[in-house]
Design an enzyme around this catalytic site. Structure first.
Site, PDB file in Angstrom:
ATOM      1  N   LYS A 162       0.685  -1.170  -0.119  1.00 14.62           N
ATOM      2  CA  LYS A 162       0.095  -0.042  -0.113  1.00 14.62           C
ATOM      3  C   LYS A 162       0.977   1.171  -0.030  1.00 14.62           C
ATOM      4  O   LYS A 162       1.789   1.545   0.750  1.00 14.62           O
ATOM      5  CB  LYS A 162      -0.748   0.138   1.248  1.00 14.62           C
ATOM      6  N   ASP A 190      -0.301  -0.751  -4.873  1.00  9.41           N
ATOM      7  CA  ASP A 190      -1.609  -0.078  -4.557  1.00  9.41           C
ATOM      8  C   ASP A 190      -1.706   1.179  -4.053  1.00  9.41           C
ATOM      9  O   ASP A 190      -1.456   1.558  -3.006  1.00  9.41           O
ATOM     10  CB  ASP A 190      -2.791  -1.098  -3.911  1.00  9.41           C
ATOM     11  N   GLU A 218      -1.975  -0.563  -8.780  1.00  8.39           N
ATOM     12  CA  GLU A 218      -3.329  -0.282  -8.929  1.00  8.39           C
ATOM     13  C   GLU A 218      -3.844   1.001  -8.573  1.00  8.39           C
ATOM     14  O   GLU A 218      -3.195   1.664  -7.619  1.00  8.39           O
ATOM     15  CB  GLU A 218      -3.675  -1.487  -7.754  1.00  8.39           C
ATOM     16  N   ASP A 243      -9.293   0.189 -10.198  1.00 12.34           N
ATOM     17  CA  ASP A 243     -10.032  -0.642  -9.166  1.00 12.34           C
ATOM     18  C   ASP A 243     -11.090   0.209  -8.937  1.00 12.34           C
ATOM     19  O   ASP A 243     -12.080  -0.047  -9.525  1.00 12.34           O
ATOM     20  CB  ASP A 243      -8.836  -0.711  -8.036  1.00 12.34           C
ATOM     21  N   LYS A 267     -14.710  -6.487  -7.968  1.00 12.03           N
ATOM     22  CA  LYS A 267     -15.109  -6.700  -6.373  1.00 12.03           C
ATOM     23  C   LYS A 267     -16.765  -6.858  -6.329  1.00 12.03           C
ATOM     24  O   LYS A 267     -17.353  -5.998  -7.046  1.00 12.03           O
ATOM     25  CB  LYS A 267     -14.571  -5.646  -5.467  1.00 12.03           C
TER      26      LYS A 267
END
Length: 357
Positions: A162, A190, A218, A243, A267
């Protein structure tokens, strides 16, 4: 066989480690569990995670949607007519994708239970083991390197770092993780919308020039900035994964038309459930886009549905199914378990969930 009841349950469960991204910090899973029961007493379960910063969905809002609109629509209807029931619920309300995802999943779970097969069988697959990455929560370079060492010792071979909260220090963070992980571990990033387009290009090019071998990046920029997303994609070699920019089919069509990303993260809580998720995976594959299936911070219920989708449909690279791994203990009875870096689906009807603790 008719649907006799639709029930909702609020779930709050602690994590063993704080989960930190460029968007938020949390120490708990907060979800609404939807339970759809037939007249024989069989129950199917689904989950609507509360993630204010991504979906904007709340437990209270999801509960109101299910109890006031979706439940009256479903009660008394044929539980075996799965396509019709899911079509009706998706048409019944605008938005509220998390509530629809939980109800859609519960209907699929119930249908699989009524047939006596695992959900993956209902979806057309047979696998009961699915690999996952594991997330390294946002932090300083030393802490990330230490976390990487621990996760590799636990059997994980794909690490998602992250980043995005501090562009100036992100290259050093990636360098520290690569040094700790060695050359054989896949590393992906991400940014959770944390960079500007210029910051994204600067950081990613720095990673490329340093030979740090990052698999993908991402959502580097704001979900609304498709011009910026395309601008970044055009200027770097590392694949860009959309995303938050893609909730449903219309979003993915726009990303494809704009050539804004190389890959998409599907998702259930973003798109509204298993039916819409299958459509996203098929559309992406038809246009040569890479795919993964991801998860919000949610329990074994939501993870079992996502992992069953991957087991049946596959993705182009390892999916992001570690959310329930972060739980200090399971809030449900039965369901999935983790075997190192593998999600093990229950060899039992539906999701294999026997109830809530």
């Amino acid at each position: 066989m008719a649907i006799a009841a639709v029930r909702t349950h609020r779930l709050s469960a602690p994590l063993h480690t704080p989960f930190v991204t460029a968007l938020r910090r949390t120490t708990t899973v907060q979800s609404l569990i939807v339970e759809v029961v037939d007249t024989d007493g069989r129950a199917g379960f689904g989950e609507a995670p509360q993630v204010w910063q991504v979906t904007g969905a709340s437990i209270a809002g999801a509960q109101a949607c299910v109890e006031e609109l979706l439940a009256p629509l479903l009660i008394g209807r044929d539980a075996d007519d799965l396509v019709a029931r899911c079509t009706e619920l998706h048409r019944a309300v605008a938005g509220n994708e998390s509530a629809k995802a939980a109800t859609d999943t519960a209907l699929h779970d119930l249908a699989a239970r009524r047939l006596g097969v695992p959900l993956v069988r209902l979806l057309g697959g047979t696998r009961l083991r699915v690999p996952t990455d594991v997330t390294l929560a946002a932090g300083e370079a030393g802490a990330l390197a230490a976390a990487a060492t621990h996760r590799i010792a636990e059997g994980f071979t794909v690490l998602k770092i992250k980043v995005g909260a501090d562009a100036a220090g992100d290259l050093a963070r990636v360098r520290a993780v690569r040094s700790a992980a060695g050359p054989d571990t896949l590393i992906r990033l991400d940014a959770n919308q944390g960079w500007t387009p210029r910051e994204a290009v600067r950081v990613i090019r720095g990673i490329e020039d340093a030979g740090l071998d990052v698999e993908l990046v991402e959502q580097p920029v704001s979900r609304w900035d498709l011009d910026g997303l395309a601008w970044v994609s055009d200027r770097v070699t590392v694949p860009i994964l959309a995303d938050e920019s893609v909730f449903g089919l219309r979003d993915l069509v726009t990303v494809i038309q704009r050539r804004a990303a190389d890959m998409v993260n599907v998702k259930l809580a973003k798109c509204g459930g298993l039916g819409p998720a299958r459509g996203l995976l098929e559309l992406a594959a038809a246009h040569g886009m890479g795919t993964i299936v991801g998860s919000m911070m949610e329990s074994q219920i939501g993870l079992a549905a996502a992992a069953s989708l991957v087991a049946a449909y596959g993705t182009s690279t390892t999916s992001d199914l570690d959310a329930a791994w972060w739980l200090a203990s399971s809030p449900v009875r039965g369901g999935i378990r983790y075997d190192g870096a593998t999600v093990v689906l229950a060899d039992a009807p539906g999701l294999g969930v026997d109830g809530l603790d």
